[in-house]
Write a protein that holds these residues in place. Structure first.
Motif, PDB file in Angstrom:
ATOM      1  N   SER A 137       5.509 -53.934  -6.939  1.00 54.56           N
ATOM      2  CA  SER A 137       6.287 -54.427  -5.811  1.00 54.56           C
ATOM      3  C   SER A 137       7.650 -54.942  -6.256  1.00 54.56           C
ATOM      4  N   VAL A 138       7.707 -55.522  -7.445  1.00 56.75           N
ATOM      5  CA  VAL A 138       9.029 -55.949  -7.921  1.00 56.75           C
ATOM      6  C   VAL A 138       9.926 -54.716  -8.117  1.00 56.75           C
ATOM      7  N   ALA A 139       9.336 -53.625  -8.639  1.00 59.72           N
ATOM      8  CA  ALA A 139      10.109 -52.399  -8.825  1.00 59.72           C
ATOM      9  C   ALA A 139      10.594 -51.857  -7.486  1.00 59.72           C
ATOM     10  N   VAL A 140       9.707 -51.839  -6.497  1.00 57.80           N
ATOM     11  CA  VAL A 140      10.095 -51.328  -5.173  1.00 57.80           C
ATOM     12  C   VAL A 140      11.203 -52.190  -4.566  1.00 57.80           C
ATOM     13  N   CYS A 141      11.063 -53.507  -4.709  1.00 52.98           N
ATOM     14  CA  CYS A 141      12.076 -54.405  -4.158  1.00 52.98           C
ATOM     15  C   CYS A 141      13.431 -54.159  -4.823  1.00 52.98           C
ATOM     16  N   LEU A 142      13.422 -54.016  -6.141  1.00 51.56           N
ATOM     17  CA  LEU A 142      14.687 -53.792  -6.841  1.00 51.56           C
ATOM     18  C   LEU A 142      15.298 -52.455  -6.440  1.00 51.56           C
ATOM     19  N   ALA A 143      14.430 -51.423  -6.285  1.00 51.88           N
ATOM     20  CA  ALA A 143      14.932 -50.115  -5.877  1.00 51.88           C
ATOM     21  C   ALA A 143      15.581 -50.207  -4.506  1.00 51.88           C
ATOM     22  N   THR A 144      14.922 -50.926  -3.578  1.00 50.29           N
ATOM     23  CA  THR A 144      15.479 -51.079  -2.233  1.00 50.29           C
ATOM     24  C   THR A 144      16.822 -51.788  -2.290  1.00 50.29           C
ATOM     25  N   TRP A 145      16.845 -52.859  -3.092  1.00 56.43           N
ATOM     26  CA  TRP A 145      18.102 -53.610  -3.238  1.00 56.43           C
ATOM     27  C   TRP A 145      19.196 -52.679  -3.768  1.00 56.43           C
ATOM     28  N   PHE A 146      18.846 -51.840  -4.778  1.00 58.00           N
ATOM     29  CA  PHE A 146      19.828 -50.931  -5.376  1.00 58.00           C
ATOM     30  C   PHE A 146      20.354 -49.939  -4.339  1.00 58.00           C
ATOM     31  N   ARG A 164      24.130 -50.537  -3.768  1.00 54.42           N
ATOM     32  CA  ARG A 164      24.874 -49.796  -4.783  1.00 54.42           C
ATOM     33  C   ARG A 164      25.056 -48.304  -4.509  1.00 54.42           C
ATOM     34  N   THR A 165      24.502 -47.775  -3.413  1.00 57.89           N
ATOM     35  CA  THR A 165      24.649 -46.330  -3.176  1.00 57.89           C
ATOM     36  C   THR A 165      25.493 -46.073  -1.929  1.00 57.89           C
ATOM     37  N   ARG A 166      25.904 -44.801  -1.793  1.00 57.85           N
ATOM     38  CA  ARG A 166      26.702 -44.411  -0.642  1.00 57.85           C
ATOM     39  C   ARG A 166      25.911 -44.581   0.658  1.00 57.85           C
ATOM     40  N   LEU A 189      24.781 -47.728   5.619  1.00 58.42           N
ATOM     41  CA  LEU A 189      23.873 -48.643   6.327  1.00 58.42           C
ATOM     42  C   LEU A 189      24.574 -49.962   6.613  1.00 58.42           C
ATOM     43  N   ARG A 190      25.208 -50.501   5.567  1.00 55.95           N
ATOM     44  CA  ARG A 190      25.852 -51.804   5.737  1.00 55.95           C
ATOM     45  C   ARG A 190      27.022 -51.709   6.702  1.00 55.95           C
ATOM     46  N   ALA A 191      27.744 -50.583   6.616  1.00 55.38           N
ATOM     47  CA  ALA A 191      28.861 -50.397   7.545  1.00 55.38           C
ATOM     48  C   ALA A 191      28.344 -50.252   8.971  1.00 55.38           C
ATOM     49  N   GLY A 192      27.205 -49.557   9.102  1.00 56.22           N
ATOM     50  CA  GLY A 192      26.611 -49.354  10.425  1.00 56.22           C
ATOM     51  C   GLY A 192      26.240 -50.667  11.091  1.00 56.22           C
ATOM     52  N   THR A 193      25.840 -51.660  10.286  1.00 53.15           N
ATOM     53  CA  THR A 193      25.499 -52.946  10.878  1.00 53.15           C
ATOM     54  C   THR A 193      26.758 -53.665  11.364  1.00 53.15           C
ATOM     55  N   GLU A 194      27.874 -53.397  10.704  1.00 54.89           N
ATOM     56  CA  GLU A 194      29.111 -54.076  11.097  1.00 54.89           C
ATOM     57  C   GLU A 194      29.725 -53.427  12.336  1.00 54.89           C
ATOM     58  N   ASN A 195      29.825 -52.100  12.305  1.00 58.56           N
ATOM     59  CA  ASN A 195      30.497 -51.413  13.405  1.00 58.56           C
ATOM     60  C   ASN A 195      29.956 -49.988  13.537  1.00 58.56           C
ATOM     61  N   ALA A 196      28.926 -49.849  14.370  1.00 57.87           N
ATOM     62  CA  ALA A 196      28.247 -48.566  14.494  1.00 57.87           C
ATOM     63  C   ALA A 196      29.192 -47.466  14.988  1.00 57.87           C
ATOM     64  N   LYS A 197      30.063 -47.804  15.935  1.00 59.36           N
ATOM     65  CA  LYS A 197      30.961 -46.796  16.533  1.00 59.36           C
ATOM     66  C   LYS A 197      31.886 -46.203  15.479  1.00 59.36           C
ATOM     67  N   LEU A 198      32.435 -47.073  14.672  1.00 62.08           N
ATOM     68  CA  LEU A 198      33.396 -46.625  13.661  1.00 62.08           C
ATOM     69  C   LEU A 198      32.725 -45.690  12.657  1.00 62.08           C
ATOM     70  N   VAL A 199      31.530 -46.081  12.205  1.00 62.86           N
ATOM     71  CA  VAL A 199      30.803 -45.258  11.234  1.00 62.86           C
ATOM     72  C   VAL A 199      30.479 -43.902  11.848  1.00 62.86           C
ATOM     73  N   GLN A 200      30.152 -43.910  13.127  1.00 60.73           N
ATOM     74  CA  GLN A 200      29.858 -42.666  13.838  1.00 60.73           C
ATOM     75  C   GLN A 200      31.103 -41.770  13.873  1.00 60.73           C
ATOM     76  N   ALA A 201      32.233 -42.395  14.031  1.00 58.27           N
ATOM     77  CA  ALA A 201      33.482 -41.639  14.080  1.00 58.27           C
ATOM     78  C   ALA A 201      33.767 -40.930  12.749  1.00 58.27           C
ATOM     79  N   PHE A 202      33.218 -41.461  11.665  1.00 56.69           N
ATOM     80  CA  PHE A 202      33.370 -40.818  10.367  1.00 56.69           C
ATOM     81  C   PHE A 202      32.376 -39.676  10.160  1.00 56.69           C
ATOM     82  N   GLY A 203      31.626 -39.365  11.194  1.00 57.59           N
ATOM     83  CA  GLY A 203      30.726 -38.226  11.112  1.00 57.59           C
ATOM     84  C   GLY A 203      29.333 -38.561  10.628  1.00 57.59           C
ATOM     85  N   VAL A 204      29.003 -39.866  10.581  1.00 57.12           N
ATOM     86  CA  VAL A 204      27.651 -40.237  10.173  1.00 57.12           C
ATOM     87  C   VAL A 204      26.764 -40.281  11.416  1.00 57.12           C
ATOM     88  N   ASN A 205      25.595 -39.711  11.304  1.00 58.62           N
ATOM     89  CA  ASN A 205      24.664 -39.709  12.431  1.00 58.62           C
ATOM     90  C   ASN A 205      23.946 -41.060  12.498  1.00 58.62           C
TER      91      ASN A 205
END
Lengths: 313, 294
Positions: free
Chosen positions: B156-165, B169-171, B176-192
């Motif tokens: 579980s520590v491994a899974v937690c660290l992987a989730t955190w990573f 740390r990934t695109r 995801l983090r951008a989507g929480t801030e402004n879903a419309k804007l992220v959508q405009a960049f072509g993200v579903n």
């Protein structure tokens, strides 16, 4: 109040007064009234102050235990037992309120839930609650030494009187200047703060009032059913009272009464027919309420009347 | 040898048990944090999904003869897929409303799941044996460590660290983090974004399911196993502060250990110690230990 509403209330009052004589089982109606009062107490907080407590079973349940214990073990009179239950619930409400009003919205809900779970474990382990068995066989005694509550009919009118007094009391609270401030906090808390109201103190007072009334409902329930058990204080009871308010109509006066009635009647009717499925059915109703009619039965009726009036005018 | 007047074997045993519980708290509160972060929904059904994961593993092993390792892979996928269905059918309709409605809807879902499993399997526990490769115990010299418990903590520590990573740390995590801030804007960049939201809920559900599979051999599998745990996890979330991924992991593990300590010294309080800590933390830091003041 419009004429239709007033007539409806009068008809319901007449029905309630005559209930034992027209074939309704008094104990069932009393149970229903106790839970309706519980739902009204809860709605005072959610519907008129905008605070979702997920821990109201703690007040209902501890008051049920306190009343049961004083009446059964200490031999107190019923009125003193109920008073002890209400006072205890109010104190518990003060403690919960002081901790919980520091956060808002879903945090508030989660904190009240966690605190009530703590109360649940205390009730499970404390020596005077009877553990898994609860307190059984609580005698109703004589009210003020004269009224024999052991008689279901006498008990019924006492419960009805208490319920009506509380219902009118809540009506009075909500329409008072204090109630107007509560509604303002519900609608726009930052504005209330900027107008100079000490919002936290209003919220705390509303919380304590709601907890005391929930406690009164629990105490009365112990006298009616003659027992107090862990299910009174379990978090699923907190969920049930939310469902009652939601189903009837949050923020309406009569909604919680109707919602409480529907839930209790459903449980009573379904228990022997579908057994274990009751939880699933309650869950489905919950989901449907949230998805399809968030205003509840009374709320939807009022909205429908508004729409009709708007079209006519 | 004794520690604080307690035989050290008993002491370390309780501590280990606390760490195992803490690992479950961490995984569950992490899933809650991920779902809350993107969807603004407090997933009350999380405990029920954990229970479904444990049952799925038990059914696979006991009825279908699928091994532990396959169950460890398949059960979370199943629960995750179920999560996607829930999001698409139900939760989708609540976006933009007060988050309280999400809490209430998922509460109803939890009742349905719990009731259905109780109808089918009763309340008595089903046991699920520890897989052969992880059976037995290792003598560390100062204590005997059951292998399976060590595996649960490590996994579980491994899974937690992987989730955190992934999130930090990934695109994908950046979206995801951008989507929480402004879903419309992220959508405009072509993200579903709607797809991303569904998959996030699915991933959170899968985390709960995985915790369930891991828990199945250590505890009894019953329909009620999730409903009491979820409230402790809520308290963990309040203590840690909902916004923080790492915060929920650290708080979860830490509180498990504190609970273990309490069980050694004053067992009667072990059920409520987390709630007491919650009350104290709220008095001192209303936003939680790792939360930012709103």
């Amino acid at each position: 109040m419009s004429r239709t509403v007033r007539l409806t209330y009068l008809a319901l009052l007449a029905l309630a007064v005559l209930a034992p004589f027209i074939g309704l089982y008094p104990v069932f109606v009393m149970k229903l009234l106790c839970f309706a009062l519980f739902a009204c107490a809860f709605n005072l907080l959610l519907g008129f102050t905008g605070l979702l407590s997920f821990g109201h079973a703690a007040f209902f349940g501890t008051a049920a235990y306190v009343t049961g214990w004083f009446v059964k073990v200490q031999g107190w009179t019923p009125e003193l037992g109920v008073l002890a239950g209400v006072v205890f619930a109010a104190l518990l409400g003060l403690v919960f309120g002081l901790v919980a009003i520091r956060r808002q919205g879903i945090y508030f809900a989660m904190i009240t839930l966690a605190l009530s779970q703590m109360v649940f474990f205390v009730c499970l382990q404390a020596p005077f609650t009877g553990g898994e068995d609860g307190l059984q066989g609580v005698a109703r005694g004589n009210l003020f030494g004269v009224l024999p509550l052991g008689d279901d009919h006498v008990m019924y009118y006492v419960v009805l009187a208490v319920f009506l007094a509380c219902f009118l009391g809540i009506l009075r609270i909500v329409t008072s200047p204090f109630g107007q401030v509560l509604k303002m906090i519900r609608e726009n808390e930052p504005r209330a703060i900027s107008l100079g109201y000490e919002v936290d103190r209003y919220k705390l007072l509303a919380f304590i009032l709601s907890a005391s009334l929930a406690g009164l409902a629990g105490s009365m329930k112990t006298l009616v059913m003659k027992f107090a058990t862990l299910s009174d204080v379990h978090w699923s009871m907190s969920g049930e009272v939310i469902l009652m308010s939601l189903l009837g109509g949050v923020g309406t006066f009569f909604g919680p009464v109707l919602g409480g009635g529907i839930v209790i009647a459903l449980q009573d009717m379904l228990a022997d027919k579908v057994g274990e499925w009751v939880t699933v059915i309650i869950g489905v109703i919950f989901v449907l309420c949230v998805l399809a009619f968030r205003k509840g039965v009374v709320g939807e009726l009022l909205a429908w009347r508004e729409r009709r009036r708007a079209r006519a005018g | 040898m004794e520690i604080f007047g307690i035989p050290h074997q008993a002491f370390l045993g309780q501590l280990m048990l606390g760490l195992v519980n803490g690992a479950f708290y961490a995984m569950l509160s992490l899933g809650l944090a991920v779902i809350f972060g993107l969807l603004d929904i407090v997933n009350f059904a999380h405990g029920a999904l954990y229970m479904v994961g444990a049952f799925a593993a038990w059914i696979m092993l006991d009825k279908w003869g699928v091994g532990y390792w396959w169950a460890l892979l398949l059960a979370p996928l199943l629960v995750g897929a179920f999560g996607v269905v829930i999001e698409r059918l139900l939760l989708k309709r609540l976006y933009g409303l007060d988050p309280l409605y999400g809490l209430l809807l998922t509460f109803g879902l939890a009742l349905i799941l719990e009731g259905a499993f109780r109808k089918e399997y009763g309340v008595s526990g089903q046991s699920y044996s520890v897989p052969e490769a992880l059976a037995g115990a290792t003598n560390l010299g100062f204590m005997i460590l059951p292998n399976y418990r060590a595996w649960v903590v490590v996994a579980s520590v491994a899974v937690c660290l992987a989730t955190w990573f992934i999130i930090e740390r990934t695109r994908l995590g950046a979206y995801l983090r951008a989507g929480t801030e402004n879903a419309k804007l992220v959508q405009a960049f072509g993200v579903n974004v709607p797809l991303m939201v569904s998959l996030t809920y699915g991933a959170g559900a899968a985390l709960a399911g995985l915790a369930g599979v891991l828990a199945a051999p250590v505890i009894q599998v019953t329909p009620l196993m999730g409903s009491n745990l979820i409230i402790v996890v809520f308290a963990v979330v309040v203590i840690g502060g909902m916004g923080s991924i790492l915060g929920s992991v650290i708080t979860g593990l830490g509180l498990g250990i504190v609970e273990g300590f309490t069980r050694v010294f004053y067992p009667e309080a072990s059920n409520i110690v987390v709630f007491v800590i919650m009350a104290i933390v709220l008095m001192l830091r209303p936003a939680g230990l790792f939360g930012k003041e709103a």
